[in-house]
Design a protein around this motif. Sequence first.
Motif, PDB file in Angstrom:
ATOM      1  N   LEU A 103      16.359  43.614  51.495  1.00 28.51           N
ATOM      2  CA  LEU A 103      16.832  42.229  51.445  1.00 28.51           C
ATOM      3  C   LEU A 103      17.410  41.931  50.073  1.00 28.51           C
ATOM      4  O   LEU A 103      16.930  42.434  49.062  1.00 28.51           O
ATOM      5  CB  LEU A 103      15.675  41.253  51.697  1.00 28.51           C
ATOM      6  N   THR A 104      18.422  41.072  50.059  1.00 25.62           N
ATOM      7  CA  THR A 104      18.939  40.595  48.773  1.00 25.62           C
ATOM      8  C   THR A 104      17.894  39.648  48.165  1.00 25.62           C
ATOM      9  O   THR A 104      16.979  39.179  48.861  1.00 25.62           O
ATOM     10  CB  THR A 104      20.257  39.822  48.955  1.00 25.62           C
TER      11      THR A 104
ATOM     12  N   ASP B  87      18.380  36.588  47.360  1.00 26.50           N
ATOM     13  CA  ASP B  87      18.494  35.308  48.083  1.00 26.50           C
ATOM     14  C   ASP B  87      17.726  35.348  49.403  1.00 26.50           C
ATOM     15  O   ASP B  87      17.058  34.384  49.785  1.00 26.50           O
ATOM     16  CB  ASP B  87      19.964  34.996  48.389  1.00 26.50           C
ATOM     17  N   GLU B  88      17.839  36.472  50.080  1.00 29.05           N
ATOM     18  CA  GLU B  88      17.145  36.598  51.368  1.00 29.05           C
ATOM     19  C   GLU B  88      15.624  36.621  51.158  1.00 29.05           C
ATOM     20  O   GLU B  88      14.876  36.017  51.918  1.00 29.05           O
ATOM     21  CB  GLU B  88      17.605  37.863  52.097  1.00 29.05           C
ATOM     22  N   GLN B  89      15.196  37.309  50.129  1.00 28.86           N
ATOM     23  CA  GLN B  89      13.756  37.341  49.831  1.00 28.86           C
ATOM     24  C   GLN B  89      13.243  35.936  49.539  1.00 28.86           C
ATOM     25  O   GLN B  89      12.164  35.538  49.971  1.00 28.86           O
ATOM     26  CB  GLN B  89      13.476  38.246  48.631  1.00 28.86           C
TER      27      GLN B  89
ATOM     28  N   LEU C 281      14.524  33.167  50.667  1.00 29.50           N
ATOM     29  CA  LEU C 281      14.536  32.384  51.904  1.00 29.50           C
ATOM     30  C   LEU C 281      13.308  32.712  52.763  1.00 29.50           C
ATOM     31  O   LEU C 281      12.671  31.812  53.321  1.00 29.50           O
ATOM     32  CB  LEU C 281      15.828  32.653  52.680  1.00 29.50           C
TER      33      LEU C 281
ATOM     34  N   ARG D  66      19.126  28.292  54.328  1.00 30.05           N
ATOM     35  CA  ARG D  66      19.902  28.259  53.086  1.00 30.05           C
ATOM     36  C   ARG D  66      21.218  27.561  53.392  1.00 30.05           C
ATOM     37  O   ARG D  66      21.894  27.892  54.370  1.00 30.05           O
ATOM     38  CB  ARG D  66      20.171  29.675  52.552  1.00 30.05           C
TER      39      ARG D  66
ATOM     40  N   SER E 206      22.312  30.413  56.477  1.00 34.32           N
ATOM     41  CA  SER E 206      21.415  31.443  57.023  1.00 34.32           C
ATOM     42  C   SER E 206      20.049  30.834  57.296  1.00 34.32           C
ATOM     43  O   SER E 206      19.731  29.743  56.808  1.00 34.32           O
ATOM     44  CB  SER E 206      21.291  32.638  56.070  1.00 34.32           C
TER      45      SER E 206
ATOM     46  N   ALA F 112      15.729  31.726  58.028  1.00 37.86           N
ATOM     47  CA  ALA F 112      14.590  32.659  58.065  1.00 37.86           C
ATOM     48  C   ALA F 112      13.471  32.000  58.857  1.00 37.86           C
ATOM     49  O   ALA F 112      13.281  30.781  58.792  1.00 37.86           O
ATOM     50  CB  ALA F 112      14.104  32.992  56.652  1.00 37.86           C
TER      51      ALA F 112
ATOM     52  N   LEU G  28      16.947  35.789  59.803  1.00 34.71           N
ATOM     53  CA  LEU G  28      15.959  36.741  59.282  1.00 34.71           C
ATOM     54  C   LEU G  28      14.617  36.409  59.902  1.00 34.71           C
ATOM     55  O   LEU G  28      14.108  35.298  59.739  1.00 34.71           O
ATOM     56  CB  LEU G  28      15.843  36.622  57.762  1.00 34.71           C
TER      57      LEU G  28
ATOM     58  N   ARG H  27      16.761  41.540  60.866  1.00 40.35           N
ATOM     59  CA  ARG H  27      17.943  40.683  60.779  1.00 40.35           C
ATOM     60  C   ARG H  27      18.611  40.624  62.141  1.00 40.35           C
ATOM     61  O   ARG H  27      18.877  41.663  62.739  1.00 40.35           O
ATOM     62  CB  ARG H  27      18.912  41.346  59.794  1.00 40.35           C
TER      63      ARG H  27
END
Length: 148
Positions: A4-5, A7-9, A11, A36, A78, A80, A118, A129
């Motif tokens: 994960l990026t 940002d994804e982490q 989120l 996000r 996005s 999560a 996510l 994903r």
Amino acid sequence: MSDLTRDEQQLVAAARAAMAHAHAPYTRFAVGAALRLTDGTILTGSNFENASYGLSLCAETVAIAAANAQGRLRDIASIAVTGGPMGAPSNEVITPCGRCRQIIKEAQDMAGRALPILCAAPSGESVKRFDLDHLLPDAFGPANLGIS
Ligand code: THU
């Protein structure tokens, strides 16, 4: 979580934190969702159950309605989601229920771009994903009513 990026982490962590606010005294199943927005803002939602069981609201629905209430429905970038039994850290990934998939469809079509979804285990052990076309193929949506 390693693929994960950052940002994804972040989120996924916000979704996990939102589980703490679940009002789920009936199922004892806590769900947290995080959105996000295009400017980086994160909005969250938690499941909100009701003594009249069928009126319960899912975390994803609450989060998307919160974005709409702030005039930001079209800005969702996005999503999560995570959830599991209260007090029993789970390694299982959950995916949005059918109704939430349809509500995500509305948000995605209003945003005019694909919204990555996510789906995370509360433990943080695994994250999958998805895109909505996979979760809700051939969906009914605004275009069927001539709206875009
Ligand atoms: N729930 C969600 O919040 N999101 C979903 O996508 C699936 C289910 C909630 C509803 C209920 O409060 C609890 O999880 C058990 O179904």
